[in-house]
Motif scaffolding. Sequence first.
Motif, PDB file in Angstrom:
ATOM      1  N   GLY A   1       1.948  -5.995   3.540  1.00 30.86           N
ATOM      2  CA  GLY A   1       1.532  -6.088   2.338  1.00 30.86           C
ATOM      3  C   GLY A   1       0.106  -7.251   2.359  1.00 30.86           C
ATOM      4  N   ARG A   2      -0.393  -7.501   3.684  1.00 34.35           N
ATOM      5  CA  ARG A   2      -1.529  -8.410   3.927  1.00 34.35           C
ATOM      6  C   ARG A   2      -2.835  -7.551   3.854  1.00 34.35           C
ATOM      7  NH1 ARG A   2       2.078 -10.984   8.280  1.00 34.35           N
ATOM      8  NH2 ARG A   2       1.426  -9.298   9.427  1.00 34.35           N
ATOM      9  N   GLU A   3      -3.985  -8.480   3.767  1.00 36.58           N
ATOM     10  CA  GLU A   3      -5.229  -7.646   3.380  1.00 36.58           C
ATOM     11  C   GLU A   3      -6.123  -7.563   4.644  1.00 36.58           C
ATOM     12  OE1 GLU A   3      -7.294  -9.763   0.422  1.00 36.58           O
ATOM     13  OE2 GLU A   3      -5.505  -9.213  -1.153  1.00 36.58           O
TER      14      GLU A   3
ATOM     15  N   ASP B   1     -11.217   2.443  -1.337  1.00 37.88           N
ATOM     16  CA  ASP B   1     -10.189   1.337  -1.271  1.00 37.88           C
ATOM     17  C   ASP B   1      -9.783   1.017   0.062  1.00 37.88           C
ATOM     18  OD1 ASP B   1      -8.834   3.905  -1.384  1.00 37.88           O
ATOM     19  OD2 ASP B   1      -7.671   3.477  -2.941  1.00 37.88           O
ATOM     20  N   SER B   2      -9.094   2.220   0.712  1.00 36.46           N
ATOM     21  CA  SER B   2      -8.445   1.953   1.961  1.00 36.46           C
ATOM     22  C   SER B   2      -8.578   3.173   2.732  1.00 36.46           C
ATOM     23  CB  SER B   2      -6.959   1.506   1.914  1.00 36.46           C
ATOM     24  OG  SER B   2      -6.254   1.717   3.111  1.00 36.46           O
ATOM     25  N   THR B   3      -8.873   3.252   3.941  1.00 37.29           N
ATOM     26  CA  THR B   3      -9.059   4.662   4.634  1.00 37.29           C
ATOM     27  C   THR B   3      -7.828   5.182   4.908  1.00 37.29           C
ATOM     28  OG1 THR B   3      -9.220   3.525   7.052  1.00 37.29           O
ATOM     29  CG2 THR B   3     -11.374   4.411   5.952  1.00 37.29           C
TER      30      THR B   3
ATOM     31  N   GLY C   1      -8.662  -2.926   1.841  1.00 38.48           N
ATOM     32  CA  GLY C   1      -8.356  -2.629   3.315  1.00 38.48           C
ATOM     33  C   GLY C   1      -6.897  -3.190   3.267  1.00 38.48           C
ATOM     34  N   LYS C   2      -6.147  -2.506   4.195  1.00 37.50           N
ATOM     35  CA  LYS C   2      -4.600  -3.014   4.219  1.00 37.50           C
ATOM     36  C   LYS C   2      -4.316  -3.566   5.601  1.00 37.50           C
ATOM     37  CE  LYS C   2      -2.605   0.754   2.995  1.00 37.50           C
ATOM     38  NZ  LYS C   2      -1.500   1.921   2.534  1.00 37.50           N
ATOM     39  N   GLY C   3      -3.495  -4.639   5.842  1.00 39.72           N
ATOM     40  CA  GLY C   3      -2.876  -4.873   6.838  1.00 39.72           C
ATOM     41  C   GLY C   3      -1.519  -4.628   6.991  1.00 39.72           C
TER      42      GLY C   3
END
Length: 275
Positions: free
Chosen positions: A73-75, A40-42, A68-70
């Motif tokens: 809350g962004r992608e 999902d996200s490292t 992946g997260k920015g």
Amino acid sequence: MSFKASPPGRTREAPWVEELRSARKDKLIGGEIFLYPQIDSTNQKSREYGNRGAREGVVVLADSQSAGKGRLGREWESPGGVNLYFSVLLRPPLPPAAAAQVPLLAGVAVATAVSRATGLEARIKWPNDVLIGGKKAAGILAEMEAEGAGIRFIVVGIGVNVNWRQKEMPPPLRKTATSLREEGKKEFSRSLVAGEIFEELEKEYILFLQEGFSERLREKWNGLSWVNQKRVTAVALDQKWEGRALGLDRDGALLLEDEQGKIHRFIAGDISLRL
Ligand code: BT5
């Protein structure tokens, strides 16, 4: 406590990951790498490792991310086979206030390493974007867990667009994003780029532990800054400030001079900049 590499690797690893492992053997950052073909996200996984007591310098690396997260809350778009997505676990023995400076040192490390690995001119857009030719080639998301007066750990998540082609990017990103391949007009080795980033990050991090947010680091950041002396708009929730970006102050806050000559200070994290 010990951790097994994930997945438990019955198949051979991609040669670039093997190269990276052997280049980082015995080093602090990347001396131990947990590889996930998909995750999902490292950053999320790295926090789990952090909470389970993994040691400083451990890296979670993924070939692709489904969430992946920015920041805010962004992608972060994270297709497989082309780019770098990794998170580095740090345990600085510092108060939580020092954590805001870690993304700044990471920006310096990533821009310096990318320039060295590719010969391209990478610049930093405050607080955490790495731009080439004015477009975003890499992003950094640092997340902290604190306990009382100390930092338990910081996860520094870094995404670099390495061999991603513009025509494969989602259309809304094509104007603002780029990759090393698009700018350099050739493919780059992911192990080379990651290895340079780990090396540079390790160097800057050790200096940061010794010297704090030093004059040297601030000058390096200012020298790499894309925004200094440009007119920018700083945006936070429902407020906007316009002015000329002056660079970082001694604490790592960005200074903005408005039309009236008044100076405003911005701490990374809750604000975005538009050129
Ligand atoms: C960032 O956020 O720039 C931080 C990105 C951090 C990504 C890494 S990948 C490894 C680790 N694990 C994670 O889950 N995250 C970290 P921000 O400044 O909020 O920028 C996000 C914005 O950049 C999005 O809203 C898009 O407009 C744009 N964007 C999304 N994906 C992109 C990409 N691959 N390349 C360039 N721009 C992108």
